[in-house]
Design a protein around this motif. Structure first.
Motif, PDB file in Angstrom:
ATOM      1  N   SER A  21       0.839  -1.193   0.000  1.00  0.00           N
ATOM      2  CA  SER A  21       0.000   0.000   0.000  1.00  0.00           C
ATOM      3  C   SER A  21       0.872   1.240   0.000  1.00  0.00           C
ATOM      4  O   SER A  21       1.960   1.246   0.593  1.00  0.00           O
ATOM      5  CB  SER A  21      -0.899   0.020   1.242  1.00  0.00           C
ATOM      6  OG  SER A  21      -1.761  -1.091   1.288  1.00  0.00           O
ATOM      7  N   CYS A  22       0.392   2.268  -0.651  1.00  0.00           N
ATOM      8  CA  CYS A  22       1.087   3.561  -0.688  1.00  0.00           C
ATOM      9  C   CYS A  22       0.065   4.634  -0.347  1.00  0.00           C
ATOM     10  O   CYS A  22      -0.814   4.925  -1.163  1.00  0.00           O
ATOM     11  CB  CYS A  22       1.694   3.795  -2.056  1.00  0.00           C
ATOM     12  SG  CYS A  22       2.346   5.470  -2.298  1.00  0.00           S
ATOM     13  N   ARG A  71      -5.703   1.895  -7.679  1.00  0.00           N
ATOM     14  CA  ARG A  71      -5.722   3.116  -6.877  1.00  0.00           C
ATOM     15  C   ARG A  71      -7.115   3.346  -6.331  1.00  0.00           C
ATOM     16  O   ARG A  71      -8.105   3.111  -7.031  1.00  0.00           O
ATOM     17  CB  ARG A  71      -5.209   4.322  -7.662  1.00  0.00           C
ATOM     18  CG  ARG A  71      -5.990   4.673  -8.887  1.00  0.00           C
ATOM     19  CD  ARG A  71      -5.214   5.644  -9.802  1.00  0.00           C
ATOM     20  NE  ARG A  71      -5.119   6.991  -9.266  1.00  0.00           N
ATOM     21  CZ  ARG A  71      -4.348   7.946  -9.795  1.00  0.00           C
ATOM     22  NH1 ARG A  71      -3.593   7.688 -10.842  1.00  0.00           N
ATOM     23  NH2 ARG A  71      -4.319   9.150  -9.260  1.00  0.00           N
ATOM     24  N   ASP A  72      -7.181   3.812  -5.104  1.00  0.00           N
ATOM     25  CA  ASP A  72      -8.441   4.169  -4.457  1.00  0.00           C
ATOM     26  C   ASP A  72      -8.362   5.664  -4.159  1.00  0.00           C
ATOM     27  O   ASP A  72      -7.764   6.074  -3.160  1.00  0.00           O
ATOM     28  CB  ASP A  72      -8.638   3.343  -3.187  1.00  0.00           C
ATOM     29  CG  ASP A  72      -9.999   3.557  -2.549  1.00  0.00           C
ATOM     30  OD1 ASP A  72     -10.601   4.630  -2.766  1.00  0.00           O
ATOM     31  OD2 ASP A  72     -10.463   2.675  -1.820  1.00  0.00           O
ATOM     32  N   ASN A  73      -8.965   6.465  -5.009  1.00  0.00           N
ATOM     33  CA  ASN A  73      -8.869   7.917  -4.844  1.00  0.00           C
ATOM     34  C   ASN A  73      -9.533   8.381  -3.551  1.00  0.00           C
ATOM     35  O   ASN A  73      -9.105   9.363  -2.951  1.00  0.00           O
ATOM     36  CB  ASN A  73      -9.487   8.621  -6.049  1.00  0.00           C
ATOM     37  CG  ASN A  73      -8.643   8.459  -7.306  1.00  0.00           C
ATOM     38  OD1 ASN A  73      -7.462   8.130  -7.239  1.00  0.00           O
ATOM     39  ND2 ASN A  73      -9.259   8.669  -8.453  1.00  0.00           N
ATOM     40  N   ALA A  74     -10.559   7.691  -3.120  1.00  0.00           N
ATOM     41  CA  ALA A  74     -11.250   8.082  -1.887  1.00  0.00           C
ATOM     42  C   ALA A  74     -10.349   7.917  -0.656  1.00  0.00           C
ATOM     43  O   ALA A  74     -10.477   8.654   0.322  1.00  0.00           O
ATOM     44  CB  ALA A  74     -12.519   7.263  -1.714  1.00  0.00           C
ATOM     45  N   THR A  77      -4.844   6.221  -1.829  1.00  0.00           N
ATOM     46  CA  THR A  77      -3.943   5.087  -1.686  1.00  0.00           C
ATOM     47  C   THR A  77      -3.809   4.334  -3.006  1.00  0.00           C
ATOM     48  O   THR A  77      -4.793   4.163  -3.732  1.00  0.00           O
ATOM     49  CB  THR A  77      -4.442   4.128  -0.593  1.00  0.00           C
ATOM     50  OG1 THR A  77      -4.538   4.834   0.645  1.00  0.00           O
ATOM     51  CG2 THR A  77      -3.481   2.955  -0.407  1.00  0.00           C
ATOM     52  N   VAL A  78      -2.581   3.917  -3.270  1.00  0.00           N
ATOM     53  CA  VAL A  78      -2.296   3.065  -4.417  1.00  0.00           C
ATOM     54  C   VAL A  78      -1.820   1.719  -3.885  1.00  0.00           C
ATOM     55  O   VAL A  78      -1.070   1.667  -2.905  1.00  0.00           O
ATOM     56  CB  VAL A  78      -1.227   3.697  -5.328  1.00  0.00           C
ATOM     57  CG1 VAL A  78      -0.856   2.758  -6.462  1.00  0.00           C
ATOM     58  CG2 VAL A  78      -1.731   5.019  -5.895  1.00  0.00           C
ATOM     59  N   TYR A  79      -2.248   0.653  -4.543  1.00  0.00           N
ATOM     60  CA  TYR A  79      -1.922  -0.690  -4.094  1.00  0.00           C
ATOM     61  C   TYR A  79      -1.132  -1.443  -5.164  1.00  0.00           C
ATOM     62  O   TYR A  79      -1.231  -1.152  -6.350  1.00  0.00           O
ATOM     63  CB  TYR A  79      -3.189  -1.484  -3.786  1.00  0.00           C
ATOM     64  CG  TYR A  79      -4.085  -0.839  -2.763  1.00  0.00           C
ATOM     65  CD1 TYR A  79      -5.173  -0.069  -3.155  1.00  0.00           C
ATOM     66  CD2 TYR A  79      -3.852  -1.005  -1.402  1.00  0.00           C
ATOM     67  CE1 TYR A  79      -6.009   0.519  -2.216  1.00  0.00           C
ATOM     68  CE2 TYR A  79      -4.679  -0.417  -0.446  1.00  0.00           C
ATOM     69  CZ  TYR A  79      -5.754   0.349  -0.872  1.00  0.00           C
ATOM     70  OH  TYR A  79      -6.574   0.933   0.070  1.00  0.00           O
TER      71      TYR A  79
END
Length: 114
Positions: A21-22, A71-74, A77-79
């Motif tokens: 995760s980032c 990526r989850d913009n909400a 986070t980038v996975y």
């Protein structure tokens, strides 16, 4: 300025899986491209996977079919989902955001070993 913090690395056996995760300090929705890079001891840092804000993804040939970037913009986070890991995947993995200039996280160690 963008601050990136990676997590999820560790020791895994060959054939195993890990999810990196980032987490970014701010909104990533406007960041054109984010990616994962890796650097093995004595080698240069190379791109593993990139994801654009319109959805396109690209992968290094060595990880195609095994790794998935998302990526989850909400959650800002980038996975990186990594499956079927091999010892050749052992490296420090870095998150990158390109916003006019490149921003990097501190890296997370991934070790694949029996």
């Amino acid at each position: 300025q963008v601050q990136l913090v990676e997590s999820g690395g560790g020791l895994v056996q060959p054939g195993g899986s890990l999810r990196l995760s980032c987490a970014a300090s701010g909104s990533i929705s406007s960041i054109y491209v984010m990616g994962w890079y890796r650097q093995a001891p004595g080698k240069q840092r190379n791109v593993v996977a990139t994801i654009f804000n319109y959805g396109r993804t690209d992968y290094a040939d060595s990880v195609k079919g095994r790794f998935t970037i998302s990526r989850d913009n909400a959650k800002n986070t980038v996975y990186l989902q990594m499956n079927s890991l091999t010892p050749e995947d052992t490296a420090v993995y870095y998150c990158n955001a390109h916003v006019g200039e490149d921003y990097w996280g501190q890296g997370t160690q991934v070790t694949v070993s029996a």
